[in-house]
Enzyme design. Structure first.
Site, mmCIF file in Angstrom:
data_model
loop_
_atom_site.group_PDB
_atom_site.id
_atom_site.type_symbol
_atom_site.label_atom_id
_atom_site.label_comp_id
_atom_site.label_asym_id
_atom_site.label_seq_id
_atom_site.Cartn_x
_atom_site.Cartn_y
_atom_site.Cartn_z
ATOM 1 N N LEU A 199 42.302 42.271 42.895
ATOM 2 C CA LEU A 199 43.372 41.277 42.901
ATOM 3 C C LEU A 199 42.902 40.137 42.005
ATOM 4 O O LEU A 199 41.703 39.811 41.986
ATOM 5 C CB LEU A 199 43.619 40.744 44.319
ATOM 6 C CG LEU A 199 44.274 41.702 45.318
ATOM 7 C CD1 LEU A 199 44.397 41.046 46.698
ATOM 8 C CD2 LEU A 199 45.646 42.169 44.851
ATOM 9 N N ASP A 200 43.837 39.519 41.290
ATOM 10 C CA ASP A 200 43.471 38.418 40.401
ATOM 11 C C ASP A 200 42.911 37.228 41.199
ATOM 12 O O ASP A 200 43.159 37.108 42.403
ATOM 13 C CB ASP A 200 44.695 37.948 39.600
ATOM 14 C CG ASP A 200 45.172 39.007 38.628
ATOM 15 O OD1 ASP A 200 44.364 39.870 38.247
ATOM 16 O OD2 ASP A 200 46.372 38.980 38.273
ATOM 17 N N TYR A 201 42.236 36.348 40.485
ATOM 18 C CA TYR A 201 41.563 35.179 41.076
ATOM 19 C C TYR A 201 42.473 34.406 42.042
ATOM 20 O O TYR A 201 42.079 34.068 43.143
ATOM 21 C CB TYR A 201 41.114 34.271 39.915
ATOM 22 C CG TYR A 201 40.267 33.105 40.302
ATOM 23 C CD1 TYR A 201 38.981 33.296 40.797
ATOM 24 C CD2 TYR A 201 40.744 31.807 40.146
ATOM 25 C CE1 TYR A 201 38.185 32.208 41.135
ATOM 26 C CE2 TYR A 201 39.959 30.715 40.479
ATOM 27 C CZ TYR A 201 38.682 30.927 40.972
ATOM 28 O OH TYR A 201 37.895 29.861 41.309
#
Ligand code: URA
Length: 244
Positions: free
Chosen positions: A110-112
């Site tokens: 998952l992105d930051y």
């Protein structure tokens, strides 16, 4: 993953040895062929000999090999945490949120700033099942856009748009608010990096917030930032659904 299943399962001797973490599968093969391995007191030199990790006693040079303990966690990932085991910029990683001494890794990413369901494990096979494109694992997201989504664009996202030269589509797409067409719910069965953001970007929308509501049927049933272990039934459920 085998030891967490309800049914007794057998595994190849070379794999059992490699899974225990002492060496690679190739090295394990060499050890078996050079007559250094015994199972339940008998020397075994067949590479594909099957053992039951829960019952059989495997020895290398007279020392018992313990089967690796597999771990499975569900994290409700908060924003501002990077999905990796080690970040070169020294940002906080998802692995640091889990209290274990074992080496675990995230299943997919998952992105930051994306929040929501993320699985972590030390079981490579389990991870492969859930990340292999062939298995079309469902991922459900809550999306907030920078502007209202038109009905025509909604249809395009369900039919298919091109991202990085390859067609992508959402299995399902719907509005989640009566008052604003900026709030969307989507189901994707693709795990390409930044898939959701890139799908909307293909039609010039910016995703301003993204939350994964579920992954492979696992829901965010714990508070943001919290984690729990998966139950045996949950693990065997995934294996029987997506395993060969
Ligand atoms: N798609 C994205 O664009 N970002 C995520 O974090 C997950 C899916």
């Amino acid at each position: 993953m085998n030891q967490m299943m309800n049914k007794p399962v057998s595994t190849r001797l070379n794999k059992f040895i490699a899974d225990s973490g002492i060496c690679s599968r190739r090295k394990a093969e060499e050890m078996i062929l050079s007559n250094r391995v015994s199972v339940n007191g008998k020397n075994v030199t067949q590479l594909f000999y099957k053992v039951n990790p829960q019952k059989d006693k495997v020895f290398l040079d007279g020392e018992k090999i313990e089967p690796k303990r597999h771990l499975y966690f569900l994290l409700n990932k908060p924003a501002g945490v990077v999905t990796t085991t080690d970040d070169e910029k020294k940002r906080k990683t998802v692995v640091e949120l889990i209290n274990t001494n074992e080496k675990i890794f995230p299943v997919g990413r998952l992105d930051y700033n994306t929040t929501g369901v993320l699985l972590l494990t030390n079981d490579g096979e389990f991870s492969n099942l859930l990340t292999h494109p062939r298995n079309k694992i469902p991922r459900e997201y809550e999306v907030k856009l920078d502007r209202h989504l038109t009905d025509a664009d909604m249809e395009k996202l369900e039919t298919g748009v091109f991202i990085d030269g390859k067609r992508g589509r959402f299995e399902k797409i719907s509005f989640t608010s009566r008052n604003s067409k900026k709030f969307i719910n989507v189901v994707a069965t693709e795990g390409r990096n930044h898939f959701v953001k890139n799908m909307f970007a293909a039609l010039s929308y910016t995703v301003v917030a993204l939350n994964r509501l579920s992954f492979a049927g696992f829901k965010a049933d714990i508070p943001l930032g919290a984690y729990r272990t998966l139950t045996r039934n949950e693990i065997s459920g995934v294996i029987s659904k997506y395993g060969k």
